[in-house]
Design a protein around this motif. Structure first.
Motif, PDB file in Angstrom:
ATOM      1  N   PRO A 101      44.640  38.917  36.559  1.00 18.16           N
ATOM      2  CA  PRO A 101      43.232  39.095  36.214  1.00 18.16           C
ATOM      3  C   PRO A 101      42.384  37.842  36.415  1.00 18.16           C
ATOM      4  N   ARG A 102      42.994  36.658  36.388  1.00 22.87           N
ATOM      5  CA  ARG A 102      42.239  35.419  36.599  1.00 22.87           C
ATOM      6  C   ARG A 102      41.689  35.328  38.020  1.00 22.87           C
ATOM      7  N   ASN A 103      42.274  36.080  38.934  1.00 26.44           N
ATOM      8  CA  ASN A 103      41.819  36.047  40.328  1.00 26.44           C
ATOM      9  C   ASN A 103      40.784  37.118  40.640  1.00 26.44           C
ATOM     10  N   GLU A 104      40.442  37.923  39.671  1.00 31.00           N
ATOM     11  CA  GLU A 104      39.584  39.075  39.927  1.00 31.00           C
ATOM     12  C   GLU A 104      38.214  38.668  40.478  1.00 31.00           C
ATOM     13  N   TRP A 105      37.719  37.509  40.093  1.00 35.44           N
ATOM     14  CA  TRP A 105      36.386  37.073  40.522  1.00 35.44           C
ATOM     15  C   TRP A 105      36.298  36.897  42.036  1.00 35.44           C
ATOM     16  N   MET A 106      37.445  36.684  42.693  1.00 28.63           N
ATOM     17  CA  MET A 106      37.434  36.494  44.148  1.00 28.63           C
ATOM     18  C   MET A 106      37.365  37.806  44.918  1.00 28.63           C
ATOM     19  N   TYR A 107      37.663  38.902  44.266  1.00 32.68           N
ATOM     20  CA  TYR A 107      37.732  40.203  44.945  1.00 32.68           C
ATOM     21  C   TYR A 107      36.327  40.783  45.103  1.00 32.68           C
ATOM     22  N   ASP A 108      35.609  40.291  46.083  1.00 30.77           N
ATOM     23  CA  ASP A 108      34.244  40.762  46.291  1.00 30.77           C
ATOM     24  C   ASP A 108      33.985  40.982  47.776  1.00 30.77           C
ATOM     25  N   GLN A 110      32.547  39.188  49.945  1.00 36.27           N
ATOM     26  CA  GLN A 110      32.797  38.039  50.811  1.00 36.27           C
ATOM     27  C   GLN A 110      34.227  38.026  51.330  1.00 36.27           C
ATOM     28  N   TRP A 111      35.126  38.604  50.565  1.00 38.02           N
ATOM     29  CA  TRP A 111      36.523  38.705  50.995  1.00 38.02           C
ATOM     30  C   TRP A 111      36.815  40.092  51.570  1.00 38.02           C
ATOM     31  N   GLY A 112      35.785  40.875  51.822  1.00 36.95           N
ATOM     32  CA  GLY A 112      35.965  42.181  52.442  1.00 36.95           C
ATOM     33  C   GLY A 112      36.482  43.253  51.517  1.00 36.95           C
ATOM     34  N   VAL A 113      36.412  43.031  50.206  1.00 39.06           N
ATOM     35  CA  VAL A 113      36.935  44.000  49.233  1.00 39.06           C
ATOM     36  C   VAL A 113      35.819  44.940  48.787  1.00 39.06           C
ATOM     37  N   ASP A 114      36.011  46.231  49.010  1.00 44.65           N
ATOM     38  CA  ASP A 114      35.058  47.222  48.512  1.00 44.65           C
ATOM     39  C   ASP A 114      35.376  47.624  47.081  1.00 44.65           C
ATOM     40  N   VAL A 115      36.656  47.833  46.801  1.00 43.15           N
ATOM     41  CA  VAL A 115      37.077  48.249  45.457  1.00 43.15           C
ATOM     42  C   VAL A 115      38.273  47.400  45.044  1.00 43.15           C
ATOM     43  N   ALA A 116      38.175  46.756  43.892  1.00 42.49           N
ATOM     44  CA  ALA A 116      39.290  45.984  43.341  1.00 42.49           C
ATOM     45  C   ALA A 116      39.869  46.742  42.155  1.00 42.49           C
ATOM     46  N   VAL A 117      41.169  46.897  42.141  1.00 39.73           N
ATOM     47  CA  VAL A 117      41.834  47.641  41.072  1.00 39.73           C
ATOM     48  C   VAL A 117      42.730  46.685  40.303  1.00 39.73           C
ATOM     49  N   SER A 118      42.369  46.472  39.042  1.00 41.77           N
ATOM     50  CA  SER A 118      43.134  45.576  38.183  1.00 41.77           C
ATOM     51  C   SER A 118      43.872  46.405  37.150  1.00 41.77           C
ATOM     52  N   THR A 119      45.196  46.457  37.259  1.00 39.89           N
ATOM     53  CA  THR A 119      45.990  47.247  36.320  1.00 39.89           C
ATOM     54  C   THR A 119      45.799  46.793  34.876  1.00 39.89           C
ATOM     55  N   PRO A 120      45.811  45.481  34.578  1.00 37.11           N
ATOM     56  CA  PRO A 120      45.569  45.077  33.185  1.00 37.11           C
ATOM     57  C   PRO A 120      44.221  45.549  32.657  1.00 37.11           C
ATOM     58  N   ARG A 121      43.175  45.502  33.504  1.00 39.08           N
ATOM     59  CA  ARG A 121      41.854  45.931  33.043  1.00 39.08           C
ATOM     60  C   ARG A 121      41.840  47.432  32.765  1.00 39.08           C
ATOM     61  N   ILE A 122      42.481  48.209  33.647  1.00 35.42           N
ATOM     62  CA  ILE A 122      42.533  49.654  33.441  1.00 35.42           C
ATOM     63  C   ILE A 122      43.306  49.980  32.171  1.00 35.42           C
ATOM     64  N   MET A 123      44.420  49.270  31.952  1.00 39.74           N
ATOM     65  CA  MET A 123      45.207  49.514  30.747  1.00 39.74           C
ATOM     66  C   MET A 123      44.411  49.170  29.501  1.00 39.74           C
ATOM     67  N   THR A 124      43.655  48.082  29.559  1.00 44.55           N
ATOM     68  CA  THR A 124      42.803  47.718  28.428  1.00 44.55           C
ATOM     69  C   THR A 124      41.795  48.814  28.132  1.00 44.55           C
ATOM     70  N   ALA A 125      41.189  49.344  29.204  1.00 47.78           N
ATOM     71  CA  ALA A 125      40.204  50.411  29.029  1.00 47.78           C
ATOM     72  C   ALA A 125      40.837  51.641  28.391  1.00 47.78           C
ATOM     73  N   MET A 126      42.077  51.961  28.801  1.00 46.63           N
ATOM     74  CA  MET A 126      42.736  53.131  28.238  1.00 46.63           C
ATOM     75  C   MET A 126      43.078  52.911  26.758  1.00 46.63           C
ATOM     76  N   VAL A 127      43.467  51.693  26.405  1.00 46.46           N
ATOM     77  CA  VAL A 127      43.731  51.390  24.999  1.00 46.46           C
ATOM     78  C   VAL A 127      42.456  51.528  24.183  1.00 46.46           C
ATOM     79  N   GLU A 128      41.357  50.967  24.715  1.00 46.76           N
ATOM     80  CA  GLU A 128      40.084  51.063  24.004  1.00 46.76           C
ATOM     81  C   GLU A 128      39.662  52.519  23.861  1.00 46.76           C
TER      82      GLU A 128
END
Length: 228
Positions: A101-108, A110-128
């Motif tokens: 997750p610390r690298n998520e800020w680079m996934y934009d 400028q690096w050609g990323v349209d969609v970034a999928v972070s498993t920890p973030r998704i899991m956090t959302a599901m817990v919430e």
């Protein structure tokens, strides 16, 4: 749809199986011979090669792909694959896995990323989501547009329970896209009535204020439907 998946580990194979079940063409690529478990996804095409190498992407005819999925366990590799796919081969859509997750800020963009999928973030959302009935939960954010998918589960005492969709003055730049009721998914129409325990999924633009949506859901709608 033609999809190239870079990374044939458990994540890549799982994505491949889902895409194949929906009738898409899939090419799995990995530079590790141990990952070549062809029998597990026999319907896919396989390629033993390094997706960070231009020659490998050329051999894979990446320019013909509709989507490239960078699903390796290495964030640097996923960024390189996305960048090459977008800038060198003009792939319309890139999806990249975020491992740290610390690298998520680079996934934009400028690096050609349209969609970034972070498993920890998704899991956090599901817990919430599981513990915060009535609260807005950001399930996913589209990096390119800044729009978000926001979920809320209506508690039994919600003021909007019993109201129709047309009666509720939804905020600007906010679209109710789906109602999940028990095991059913409902494409909402103006005449649909909201019920207790409904899960509402909204698409909210980057310019919208989620607090405005929260305020609407916590107040009783007017008896007179808003003018369309």
């Amino acid at each position: 749809m033609k999809v190239l998946i870079a990374g044939a580990g458990s994540v890549g194979r799982s994505i491949a199986r889902d895409l194949l079940s929906h009738g898409h063409e899939v090419l799995l690529m990995d530079n590790n011979p141990a990952a070549m478990r062809v029998a597990q996804v026999a319907e896919a095409d396989w390629m033993l090669a390094d997706a960070c190498e231009m020659s490998a992407l050329q051999d894979a005819e990446t320019q013909t792909m509709d989507v490239v999925v960078a699903a390796t366990g290495d964030d640097k590799a996923n960024l390189v694959v996305s960048f090459l796919a977008k800038t060198e081969y003009g792939v319309p859509r890139t999806v990249a896995r975020v491992n740290n997750p610390r690298n998520e800020w680079m996934y934009d963009a400028q690096w050609g990323v349209d969609v970034a999928v972070s498993t920890p973030r998704i899991m956090t959302a599901m817990v919430e989501e599981a513990v915060a009935v009535g609260d807005l939960v950001t399930v996913f954010t589209f990096h390119q547009s800044g729009a978000s998918i926001i979920e809320v589960t209506l508690p039994p005492d919600s003021p909007v329970v019993g109201s129709t969709v047309r009666q509720i003055p939804w905020p600007a730049e906010t679209v109710l896209s789906c109602i999940v009721r028990s095991d059913r998914t409902i494409a909402p129409s103006p005449a649909d009535t909201l019920e207790a325990h409904d899960e509402l999924l909204f698409i909210v633009s980057a310019e919208a204020d989620p607090q405005a949506l929260d305020a609407v859901l916590r107040s009783a709608p007017s008896a007179t439907p808003p003018t369309e």
